[in-house]
Motif scaffolding. Structure first.
Motif: not given
Ligand SMILES: *[C@@H]1O[C@H](CO)[C@@H](O)[C@H](O)[C@H]1NC(C)=O
Ligand SMILES: *[C@@H]1O[C@H](CO)[C@@H](O)[C@H](O)[C@H]1NC(C)=O
Length: 241
Positions: A47-54, A72-81, A88-98
């Motif tokens: 399921q979609p997961i809510s995460v804190g990010i900077c 991008c630093p790792t001081s969490l001050d925002h939340a996304v899903l 893609e071309n061997g590079k893994d990624y998250w699909i993030v909804k802002n």
């Protein structure tokens, strides 16, 4: 943590508040153990997961496309899903909804580099993840106030306002609907304004706050009302042919 979950069901909550009735409930939430990317991936697969990010890094704010790598630093001050993942071309990624609208990123979304070797992840995306849990059913739908009646034969959807678009001889011959409660119908016969921005600036198509407050929002287009009998609009269309 709960706030992050709340943040992403915010739209639903607003809707619930607006209608003053409970449509959807959750029973709780669970946290994904911090900085365990393999567990985060398992959770995202469910399921979609809510995460804190900077979210305050300039590079993040100016992101437009591609797989985001920071800086991008790792001081969490925002939340996304996180709504999914890919490669893609061997590079893994998250699909993030802002939540910054469609003009940010790729129509509001970002691909963020995953599997980088850093346990906290880009912008700290692996550090604080949670998701709502639900086992009990939603409350039964309570009967709402029903459609708004404009006349004996004409109505607008529940929660909207009837506006007269064509008046003659003291009768309203054509009704339209403003998709807001207690809206103000504008004299251009085509638009309307919310009750907290009650002054129609029809020349500019905007709604003003008034009382010395110059803030304004875009005017709202009305829609045609439902009619049980052939409406005047329909009749006029027939005559037109
Ligand atoms: C709106 O409708 C009223 C009567 O129904 C008419 O008097 C008025 O001129 C219309 N306004 C515009 C901008 O068409
Ligand atoms: C004008 O109204 C907006 C929205 O309600 C509010 O945020 C803002 O503080 C107000 N500005 C003034 C000058 O009163």
């Amino acid at each position: 943590m709960f706030r992050h979950v709340m943040c992403h069901i915010h739209a639903i909550c607003l809707l619930v508040l607006q209608l003053k009735k409970h449509v959807v409930t959750i029973d709780g939430y669970k946290e994904v153990p911090p900085s365990k990317e393999d567990l985060l991936l398992q959770a995202v697969a469910q399921q979609p997961i809510s995460v804190g990010i900077c979210g305050s890094a300039r590079a993040f704010q100016l992101y437009s496309q591609g797989i985001f790598d920071g800086p991008c630093p790792t001081s969490l001050d925002h939340a996304v899903l996180i709504v999914g993942y890919g490669s893609e071309n061997g590079k893994d990624y998250w699909i993030v909804k802002n939540s910054w609208g469609e003009r940010w990123g790729m129509k509001g979304y970002m691909h963020m580099h995953r599997n980088t070797g850093s346990s906290s992840g880009i912008c700290g995306i692996n550090m604080m993840a949670s998701f709502p849990t639900k086992t009990s059913p939603n409350p039964p739908p309570s009967p709402g106030p029903g459609p708004t009646k404009c006349s004996a034969f004409t109505s607008c959807p529940e929660g909207s306002t009837c506006c007269c678009s064509w008046r003659a001889l003291g009768f309203c011959l054509s009704w339209s609907c403003c998709e807001l409660d207690n809206a103000v119908c504008c004299s251009d016969n085509r638009s309307c304004c919310p009750h907290d921005y009650p002054i129609c600036d029809t020349a500019r198509g905007r709604c003003l706050k008034g009382n010395g407050n110059f803030s304004s929002i875009e005017g709202i287009k009305r829609k045609q009302a439902f009619s049980k009998v052939p409406s005047w609009n329909g009749l006029l269309e027939l005559l037109d042919q």
